[in-house]
Design a protein around this motif. Structure first.
Motif, PDB file in Angstrom:
ATOM      1  N   LYS A  70      68.020 -50.498 -11.362  1.00  0.00           N
ATOM      2  CA  LYS A  70      67.259 -51.017 -12.258  1.00  0.00           C
ATOM      3  C   LYS A  70      66.804 -50.139 -13.822  1.00  0.00           C
ATOM      4  N   ALA A  71      66.670 -48.954 -12.779  1.00  0.00           N
ATOM      5  CA  ALA A  71      66.278 -48.112 -13.734  1.00  0.00           C
ATOM      6  C   ALA A  71      67.063 -47.136 -13.527  1.00  0.00           C
ATOM      7  N   ILE A  72      68.225 -46.770 -12.804  1.00  0.00           N
ATOM      8  CA  ILE A  72      69.415 -45.635 -12.644  1.00  0.00           C
ATOM      9  C   ILE A  72      70.181 -46.408 -13.684  1.00  0.00           C
ATOM     10  N   ASP A  73      69.999 -48.292 -14.301  1.00  0.00           N
ATOM     11  CA  ASP A  73      71.221 -48.869 -14.708  1.00  0.00           C
ATOM     12  C   ASP A  73      70.442 -48.675 -16.755  1.00  0.00           C
ATOM     13  N   GLN A  74      69.375 -48.457 -16.500  1.00  0.00           N
ATOM     14  CA  GLN A  74      68.819 -48.301 -17.340  1.00  0.00           C
ATOM     15  C   GLN A  74      69.247 -46.892 -17.731  1.00  0.00           C
ATOM     16  N   GLN A  75      68.653 -45.724 -16.840  1.00  0.00           N
ATOM     17  CA  GLN A  75      69.287 -44.329 -17.185  1.00  0.00           C
ATOM     18  C   GLN A  75      70.531 -44.196 -17.975  1.00  0.00           C
ATOM     19  N   ILE A  76      71.275 -44.846 -17.173  1.00  0.00           N
ATOM     20  CA  ILE A  76      72.562 -44.863 -17.568  1.00  0.00           C
ATOM     21  C   ILE A  76      73.210 -44.484 -18.947  1.00  0.00           C
ATOM     22  N   LYS A  77      72.693 -46.266 -19.902  1.00  0.00           N
ATOM     23  CA  LYS A  77      73.139 -46.432 -20.478  1.00  0.00           C
ATOM     24  C   LYS A  77      72.333 -46.113 -21.735  1.00  0.00           C
ATOM     25  N   SER A  78      71.062 -45.041 -21.325  1.00  0.00           N
ATOM     26  CA  SER A  78      70.037 -44.576 -22.834  1.00  0.00           C
ATOM     27  C   SER A  78      70.782 -42.946 -22.691  1.00  0.00           C
ATOM     28  N   ARG A  79      71.141 -42.346 -22.070  1.00  0.00           N
ATOM     29  CA  ARG A  79      72.342 -41.146 -21.673  1.00  0.00           C
ATOM     30  C   ARG A  79      73.058 -41.153 -23.006  1.00  0.00           C
ATOM     31  N   PRO A  80      73.355 -40.536 -23.706  1.00  0.00           N
ATOM     32  CA  PRO A  80      74.130 -40.571 -24.513  1.00  0.00           C
ATOM     33  C   PRO A  80      75.392 -39.552 -23.814  1.00  0.00           C
ATOM     34  N   ARG A  81      76.864 -39.782 -24.520  1.00  0.00           N
ATOM     35  CA  ARG A  81      77.535 -38.815 -23.526  1.00  0.00           C
ATOM     36  C   ARG A  81      78.177 -37.281 -24.553  1.00  0.00           C
ATOM     37  N   LYS A  82      78.259 -36.981 -23.829  1.00  0.00           N
ATOM     38  CA  LYS A  82      78.316 -35.665 -24.726  1.00  0.00           C
ATOM     39  C   LYS A  82      79.696 -35.679 -25.405  1.00  0.00           C
ATOM     40  N   ILE A  83      79.716 -34.899 -26.334  1.00  0.00           N
ATOM     41  CA  ILE A  83      80.801 -35.393 -27.628  1.00  0.00           C
ATOM     42  C   ILE A  83      81.752 -33.283 -27.301  1.00  0.00           C
ATOM     43  N   LYS A  84      82.596 -33.521 -27.351  1.00  0.00           N
ATOM     44  CA  LYS A  84      83.198 -32.027 -26.641  1.00  0.00           C
ATOM     45  C   LYS A  84      83.493 -31.077 -28.000  1.00  0.00           C
ATOM     46  N   LYS A  85      83.473 -29.653 -27.635  1.00  0.00           N
ATOM     47  CA  LYS A  85      83.439 -28.865 -28.550  1.00  0.00           C
ATOM     48  C   LYS A  85      84.673 -29.184 -29.623  1.00  0.00           C
ATOM     49  N   PRO A 138      62.244 -39.714 -16.142  1.00  0.00           N
ATOM     50  CA  PRO A 138      62.653 -39.492 -14.398  1.00  0.00           C
ATOM     51  C   PRO A 138      62.088 -40.527 -13.629  1.00  0.00           C
ATOM     52  N   LEU A 139      62.944 -40.713 -13.315  1.00  0.00           N
ATOM     53  CA  LEU A 139      62.984 -41.612 -11.819  1.00  0.00           C
ATOM     54  C   LEU A 139      61.658 -41.683 -11.110  1.00  0.00           C
ATOM     55  N   GLN A 140      61.171 -42.469 -10.701  1.00  0.00           N
ATOM     56  CA  GLN A 140      59.593 -42.266  -9.874  1.00  0.00           C
ATOM     57  C   GLN A 140      60.189 -42.184  -8.945  1.00  0.00           C
ATOM     58  N   GLY A 141      59.005 -40.593  -8.168  1.00  0.00           N
ATOM     59  CA  GLY A 141      59.448 -40.275  -6.753  1.00  0.00           C
ATOM     60  C   GLY A 141      60.572 -39.427  -6.193  1.00  0.00           C
ATOM     61  N   GLY A 142      61.847 -38.874  -7.775  1.00  0.00           N
ATOM     62  CA  GLY A 142      62.715 -38.360  -7.894  1.00  0.00           C
ATOM     63  C   GLY A 142      63.003 -37.057  -7.623  1.00  0.00           C
TER      64      GLY A 142
END
Length: 437
Positions: free
Chosen positions: A200-215, A2-6
């Motif tokens: 920078k923290a938001i960009d890193q979170q978006i890159k490291s977050r995998p997209r959800k695969i449909k069922k 989580p982001l600092q102070g978020g």
């Protein structure tokens, strides 16, 4: 991480408080000054939205009126050819007709929404535009450190909407939220800036977050079919004409039916449909009129072109005749001017001769005067000389006379002396003789 102070700040009891703090300017909602001035001066905001006093009335107004989330209506803002600080992104150079979406967004800001109301906006099930305005409200009014916690659970939301005025830019809620987090521009305006470490923290979170695969299987196919059916049901009908209404929408939230029951709401809905139908018919009539006008204009243009060609030919002929007449007139004028110049030269020559004769006569007169003066002077000099000579002669003559006089007097005196002497001698001789006698 989580982001600092978020994240929503917990209250004293451990749960997040319902009071939602505002970040940035508490009067302008961090909006562009040009957009804000257009919102405050628009009749829609000053007259119609002024009558809406509650949160549910504004939500229903969003449901019925919002068809896109651009800040300006289509065709009302011309930014072609503008560059630099006057470009369309900054929204500085020129204004336009501000959209109903941004008017309602600022109306929500004037209501000072609570955390529960904002959560109700972003999780609304009736219209994706209600959710879009909720997310935009968060993007404008919440601290940049809290944005990831607000948007994280919705980044894979597959509900789509057309965000462009006039249509043509369909995206999902997740794609829109990713754009909110990674890009500063939104059509012709700017969002509040996110600090560089937070970005920078938001960009890193978006890159490291995998997209959800449909069922997979039946559930996945059912979800895909529902999504396709929902897109098909949205695409052929423009939202400005007939807004989509969910069957799960709570009847108690509409300000059109408060205290009137379901029959009043049905009547209101029928009126709205009738009004939209009349609007469609009016638009069709306007299109037909424009087409007829365009055909008439083309015919009129062709006729006018043929007339202009005939006129241009006749004008060219007339111009040739006019040119000949003009050349003749010019020759006549030149001849007249030449004659005038000749007469003028003659007059000037005669005047010059007269002036010369006058000058000659004057010179002659002046010469005669000078000669007369010289003659007079000579005469005067001669007279003076003669006078001098005469005076000299007179002086000489007088001198000679005086000399003669003197000589005469001398001779006389001598003669008298002689005489006296002879007389004295005679007397003495006489005396002697007498004595002798």
């Amino acid at each position: 991480q989580p982001l600092q102070g978020g994240g929503p700040k917990p209250a004293a009891s451990g749960k997040p408080g319902n009071v939602l703090p505002l970040w940035g300017n508490e009067k302008t909602m961090n909006l562009n000054p040009m957009i804000l001035t257009n919102i405050l001066s628009s009749p829609y905001f000053k007259v119609q939205l002024y009558e809406l006093k509650t949160y549910h009335e504004v939500v229903d107004e969003i449901y019925f009126k919002v068809t896109h989330v651009e800040p300006w209506e289509k065709g009302s803002r011309k930014t072609a050819g503008q560059t630099g600080m006057c470009g369309g992104v900054r929204g500085v150079g020129t204004g336009g007709i501000v959209s109903t979406a941004f008017c309602l967004l600022y109306k929500l800001f004037t209501l000072k929404l609570t955390r529960k109301q904002v959560m109700g906006l972003i999780t609304h099930t009736d219209s994706p535009y209600i959710r879009a305005l909720g997310f935009m409200y968060i993007r404008y009014t919440q601290p940049p450190t809290d944005l990831w916690d607000w948007f994280e659970s919705f980044l894979d939301d597959e509900e789509d909407l057309d965000v462009k005025a006039g249509g043509g830019c369909v995206m999902t809620i997740g794609e829109m939220l990713r754009s909110f987090l990674t890009k500063l521009e939104w059509f012709s305006t700017l969002f509040p800036r996110i600090p560089v470490p937070v970005q920078k923290a938001i960009d890193q979170q978006i890159k490291s977050r995998p997209r959800k695969i449909k069922k997979e299987g039946k559930e996945g196919m059912e979800e895909i079919e529902r999504h396709a059916e929902r897109r098909r049901s949205r695409s052929p009908r423009p939202r400005s004409i007939s807004p989509r209404r969910s069957p799960r929408r709570s009847r108690s939230r509409s300000h059109h039916r408060e205290g009137h029951g379901s029959s009043s709401f049905d009547r209101e809905l029928e009126r709205e449909r009738e009004r939209q139908r009349l609007e469609r018919e009016a638009k069709e009539r306007e299109k037909e009129r424009r087409r007829s006008r365009s055909t008439d204009r083309t015919l009129e243009r062709r006729r006018s072109r043929s007339r202009d060609r005939y006129r241009s030919r006749s004008r060219s002929r007339d111009r040739k005749g006019d040119r000949r007449d003009r050349d003749r007139e010019r020759e006549k004028e030149n001849e007249r001017s030449r004659k005038k110049e000749r007469d003028y030269d003659k007059e000037r020559g005669s005047e010059r001769e007269k002036d010369r004769s006058r000058e000659r006569s004057k010179e002659r007169k002046s010469k005669g005067d000078t000669e007369e003066r010289r003659h007079k002077d000579d005469k005067d000099e001669k007279k003076h000389r003669d006078d001098k000579r005469d005076s000299k002669k007179e002086r000489k003559h007088s001198r000679s006379r005086s000399r003669e006089r003197k000589h005469r007097s001398r001779s006389r005196s001598r003669n008298t002396g002689k005489r006296s002497r002879s007389r004295s001698k005679e007397k003495s001789s006489k005396h002697k003789n007498e004595n002798k006698e």
